[in-house]
Design an enzyme around this catalytic site. Sequence first.
Site, short mmCIF file in Angstrom:
data_model
loop_
_atom_site.label_atom_id
_atom_site.label_comp_id
_atom_site.label_asym_id
_atom_site.label_seq_id
_atom_site.Cartn_x
_atom_site.Cartn_y
_atom_site.Cartn_z
N ILE A 94 0.78 -1.23 0.00
CA ILE A 94 0.00 0.00 0.00
C ILE A 94 0.81 1.28 0.00
CG2 ILE A 94 -2.08 -0.97 1.00
CD1 ILE A 94 -1.25 0.11 3.68
N TYR A 154 10.18 5.82 5.42
CA TYR A 154 10.80 4.90 6.36
C TYR A 154 10.54 3.44 6.04
CZ TYR A 154 11.57 9.18 8.76
OH TYR A 154 11.97 10.44 9.08
N VAL A 177 8.28 0.23 3.50
CA VAL A 177 7.16 -0.19 2.68
C VAL A 177 6.09 -0.78 3.59
CG1 VAL A 177 6.57 -1.51 0.63
CG2 VAL A 177 8.94 -0.87 1.05
N VAL A 178 4.83 -0.52 3.26
CA VAL A 178 3.74 -1.07 4.05
C VAL A 178 2.91 -2.03 3.18
CG1 VAL A 178 1.74 -0.54 5.49
CG2 VAL A 178 3.66 1.06 5.40
N ASP A 209 7.13 15.25 13.83
CA ASP A 209 6.92 15.17 12.39
C ASP A 209 5.43 14.98 12.07
OD1 ASP A 209 7.69 15.15 9.73
OD2 ASP A 209 8.15 13.02 9.69
#
Lengths: 350, 357
Positions: free
Chosen positions: B49, B54, B56-57, B167
Amino acid sequence: MLVSFPDPLPDLLCDEDSGTVLSEAESPGCSSDSSSPAALAIDGLLLTELVLREKDFVPGLEYASRLRGGTHQYRHQHSVSPAAREESVAWILKVHASYRFQPLTAYLSVNYMDRFLHSRCLPESDGWPMQLLSVACLSLAAKMEEPLVTSPFDLQVEGAKYMFQPRTIQRMELLVLSVLDWRLRSITPFSFLGFFALKVDPTGTFFGFLMSRATEAILSNIKDFSFLEYRPSCIATAAMLWAASAIPALSVREPGDAESWCGGLIKEEITSCYRSMEASLLRNGRRKAPKVLPQFRVTTRPGTRYSDSSPSPSSSTSSSDPHNKRRRLNFTSWTVDDKGISESEREERE
Amino acid sequence: MRGDGALDTDSEEDGTSERTPETASPPRRSVNMLQGCRSVDEFEWLNKIDEGTYGVVFIARDKKTGEVEALKKVKMEKEREGFPLTSLREINILLSFDHPSIVDVKEVVVGSNLDSIYMVMEYMEHELKGLMEAMKQPFSQSEVKCLMLQLLEGVKYLHDNWVLHRDLKTSNLLLNNRGELKICDFGLARRYGSPLKPYTQLVVTLWYRAPELLLGAKQYSTAIDLWSLGCIMAELLSKEPLFYGKTEFEQLDKIFRILGTPNETIWPGFSKLPGVKVNFVKHQYNLLRKKFSPTSFTGSPVLSDTGFDLLNKLLTYDPEKRITADDALNHEWFREVPHPESEDFMPTFPAQHDKDR
């Protein structure tokens, strides 16, 4: 006493402020604290919660008794030897000092190591696995706490007996993480110090001094496994009482009276912890010259000589190591051979 | 050297292990070194997705429970650095937190190759940034109130636990189809009061960054997160980022153009900040009100006077005077008509990830 306590107190305070390491806002803390007096105004609930959860971050009493009884049987049980633990802690403290890490970083490293050893046995308890474990724990602690992080590989200094490949260290980090269930935000004595400093000195006048002196007391005792019997809040109490004892107006006559500082403290434990801490600090203070903690080492540069008779921090700690030889071996081991154990190391291990 | 032996049990993988005399033992079968962690094989992959800064999901179904989860892969590219610091801090913060507005990390799982590590998190259908790009109309005032309340609750929880997010931005805010908003991406989060590390070298968007950070303040506090919330609130109302600079200088310029150039009177200490050496154009007026209209009909997004008061308090220059999360939660705007939408009645959207990516 560890630091010779100067008569004009402001001098010491001034030194700390004069710019380097332990500024007030950055003094040791933990996951859930802050260390400036103003920020500590709210306590109650937070303190209670810290006390409730602190036992989740200590290795457990059984570990301390294993260390105590283990001296002669550890080889059979694959348990941990007190000597190996002490050696590892000493090495961690040396690296910690040479990189001028924060006090909490050293404490956490040892905490991770103890928690690991509590639930896992190393294949041989005083050889390279202990060294690998120490590097991994120090590296993880530095990553959690230090603003500028050193690569784990570069932590292998100060007479490290073996050098490990980055890949090996990374795997060990993973092993430690999984054994600790990924929970590195330990509750430590530093979590409580700020609160307790305000208990002995509600005005915050001596805050900086109390924090440094208590910090020093805690760090100088992490080598001694007998303190593993006490909970972090109890160690913090004892350390703060010790710190306050240097200021007559603040000193507490009966250590047990500190029981009221927060829920969960037990009179007898405080007294016994304080007595051992006091004894060990006085003993150390007599035996060797004041040990200089990283945050006070501002003026000490490698190569500069102390003007007085006290030995320099590095020479006092590395007496047993053929320091230079090791360093050289390490150097060959990682330049010549990047896969396995180098010949030189192997020889050394036999 | 490699610390082979009992610690390193998946030696088949690279075939280069060496045994030392002391640890020589019958070759071990590959067993999961990380016994505490489940294997990622216990999940069935569904979709990839997102590919953020930071990592990959992926979306995957837990074969055991049938639940759909988001698996965030930990980037392990710099071997020399060991386990990556940002992930280490993120995992530890998220594991120790428990709040409806903070994304929940359920566990950490490992790939068959031990170099891959995944954080298992609850699956959320949308990321606020992508969602707003896809929306035709901005959120209504009541919807914004519902989102801001959840956001403020989350930030209050963080600050109560001595953590700064550092952030906060719309791409770090997730929304599910139950109207729940959750803060994610804690890679930059830090314990409050920790020593500072400049993070300019990181690719972080500047749009939500507080002026004291842009001007190089040595000390900063929880107020930096509240500034970001001000920017986010404006963006939720207008569907456009409020200040969108490409460089730090440009970012400050955008801020000053709209809010006026600060001075020592409104922000004591301003002139001593390291970044103030640069001569900024003196913009005299605060033009923020012009961006939002108290009534509809004008075409610009609607914001009542009370709402504008909150926005102004979030976007206050002096960090000391900037509103806290706690006070913002008690702000009159949330009690005024139109009332905050209840989460159950928040609009739902088709999952962005259904479109293949």
